[in-house]
Design an enzyme around this catalytic site. Structure first.
Site, PDB file in Angstrom:
ATOM      1  CG  ASP A  91      -2.072   0.936   1.122  1.00  0.00           C
ATOM      2  OD1 ASP A  91      -2.397   1.347  -0.007  1.00  0.00           O
ATOM      3  OD2 ASP A  91      -2.653   1.278   2.165  1.00  0.00           O
ATOM      4  CG  ASN A  96      -7.725  -1.907  -5.509  1.00  0.00           C
ATOM      5  OD1 ASN A  96      -6.831  -2.732  -5.293  1.00  0.00           O
ATOM      6  ND2 ASN A  96      -7.988  -0.941  -4.652  1.00  0.00           N
ATOM      7  CD  GLU A 115       3.117 -13.304  15.551  1.00  0.00           C
ATOM      8  OE1 GLU A 115       3.202 -12.129  15.935  1.00  0.00           O
ATOM      9  OE2 GLU A 115       2.587 -14.215  16.232  1.00  0.00           O
TER      10      GLU A 115
HETATM   11  C1  IPE Z   1      -5.425  -2.716  -0.437  1.00  0.00           C
HETATM   12  O1  IPE Z   1      -5.099  -1.375  -0.532  1.00  0.00           O
HETATM   13  C2  IPE Z   1      -5.366  -3.380  -1.784  1.00  0.00           C
HETATM   14  C3  IPE Z   1      -4.046  -3.514  -2.380  1.00  0.00           C
HETATM   15  C4  IPE Z   1      -2.895  -3.150  -1.847  1.00  0.00           C
HETATM   16  C5  IPE Z   1      -4.025  -4.137  -3.676  1.00  0.00           C
HETATM   17  P1  IPE Z   1      -6.213  -0.244  -0.722  1.00  0.00           P
HETATM   18  O2  IPE Z   1      -5.475   1.048  -0.818  1.00  0.00           O
HETATM   19  O3  IPE Z   1      -7.118  -0.583  -1.824  1.00  0.00           O
HETATM   20  O4  IPE Z   1      -7.016  -0.356   0.653  1.00  0.00           O
HETATM   21  P2  IPE Z   1      -7.902   0.727   1.422  1.00  0.00           P
HETATM   22  O5  IPE Z   1      -8.886   1.282   0.429  1.00  0.00           O
HETATM   23  O6  IPE Z   1      -6.976   1.791   1.938  1.00  0.00           O
HETATM   24  O7  IPE Z   1      -8.537  -0.036   2.546  1.00  0.00           O
HETATM   25  C1  IPE Z   2      -1.440   0.281  -3.426  1.00  0.00           C
HETATM   26  O1  IPE Z   2      -1.225   1.639  -3.403  1.00  0.00           O
HETATM   27  C2  IPE Z   2      -1.660  -0.254  -4.824  1.00  0.00           C
HETATM   28  C3  IPE Z   2      -3.038  -0.672  -5.102  1.00  0.00           C
HETATM   29  C4  IPE Z   2      -4.026  -0.639  -4.271  1.00  0.00           C
HETATM   30  C5  IPE Z   2      -3.307  -1.149  -6.436  1.00  0.00           C
HETATM   31  P1  IPE Z   2      -2.439   2.678  -3.425  1.00  0.00           P
HETATM   32  O2  IPE Z   2      -2.755   2.983  -4.845  1.00  0.00           O
HETATM   33  O3  IPE Z   2      -3.559   2.195  -2.598  1.00  0.00           O
HETATM   34  O4  IPE Z   2      -1.754   3.940  -2.752  1.00  0.00           O
HETATM   35  P2  IPE Z   2      -2.425   4.909  -1.680  1.00  0.00           P
HETATM   36  O5  IPE Z   2      -2.892   4.052  -0.555  1.00  0.00           O
HETATM   37  O6  IPE Z   2      -3.542   5.612  -2.380  1.00  0.00           O
HETATM   38  O7  IPE Z   2      -1.308   5.819  -1.274  1.00  0.00           O
HETATM   39 MG    MG Z   3      -4.058   2.391  -0.649  1.00  0.00          MG
END
Ligand code: IPE
Ligand code: IPE
Ligand code: MG
Length: 234
Positions: free
Chosen positions: A13, A61, A197
């Protein structure tokens, strides 16, 4: 000898926030993040992890803007073009968890090609969780099982271990890491994380390098897992 998690899962993330902080489009965060997949997979393999599951795209997503979703659909192709040879050289086997059918055909093809090309490798399994959701995985597992019972193919006597085999990921997870500071699971491996964990690190995924993974592995070594029971140290 170091205690290494056999099964490790990472919620990658923070790509978007990493890019925003640098005045870059969110997609540049995803691009840099894909390079980290290579770094972390190779390091996990070197350390002796047997299966690494990376959350690359969730069932939620799809809610993102179309241009971001479309970039994410192109990422597997870009990733495998650049790194498939290194995965081969390191004996890494690629698999996936989730429902591929919803992706464009070109995306499905590059993923299937990487899976086929690496299928006889005997090192670490690198499992990409794409269009993956923990609730959907459990729902599909239940539907499949119920259909078998209804057809008279098996009795209604399912054990916990057997149910695991109806899921995309049958293994339980030893260590789960989430980058970028959020402390939630976001529908990842709900069943398999029962006794995992967990490490939540503030580091954004595009900054999560080999050293950051090593730090997590060191922390894991010091965790004391009890599974609800007691052991010699209690
Ligand atoms: C979780 O991250 C999904 C992936 C890393 C693929 P998100 O960015 O989608 O999760 P939320 O929306 O912050 O919970
Ligand atoms: C994780 O990074 C990748 C996917 C969820 C595909 P994010 O795109 O969620 O990045 P943030 O959380 O918006 O910074
Ligand atoms: Mg994210």
């Amino acid at each position: 000898m170091a205690k290494i998690p056999q099964t490790m899962a990472i919620i990658m993330d923070g790509n978007g926030r990493w890019a925003k902080a640098r005045n870059l489009p969110r997609t540049m965060g995803h691009k840099k993040g894909a390079d980290r997949v290579r770094d972390v997979a190779l390091e996990a393999n070197r350390k002796g992890v047997q299966k690494l599951i990376l959350y690359a795209f969730s069932t939620e997503n799809w809610k993102r803007p179309e241009d971001e979703v479309s970039y994410l659909c192109k990422l597997p192709g870009m990733f495998f073009n650049k790194f498939i040879q290194e995965l081969m050289d390191n004996n890494i086997r690629v698999t996936f968890a989730g429902e591929l059918e919803k992706f464009p055909e070109s995306t499905q093809e590059v993923i299937m090609k990487a899976i086929n090309q690496t299928s006889t490798n005997t090192g670490m399994e690198l499992c990409l969780a794409i269009n993956y959701g923990g609730q959907r995985e459990i729902q599909l597992g239940i539907q499949k099982y119920a259909a078998q019972v209804a057809a008279g193919l098996r009795k209604n006597d399912l054990s916990i271990d057997e149910f695991s085999r109806y899921l995309f990921v049958p293994e339980s997870i030893d260590l789960m890491i989430r980058t970028s500071g959020e402390t939630r699971i976001s529908n990842f491996l709900l069943w398999q994380l029962a006794y995992a964990e967990m490490i939540f690190t503030p580091t954004a995924w595009p900054d999560f390098d080999e050293a950051a993974l090593d730090e997590c592995l060191q922390e894991y070594e010091h965790r004391h897992r009890r599974y609800g029971g007691l052991d010699d140290e209690d």
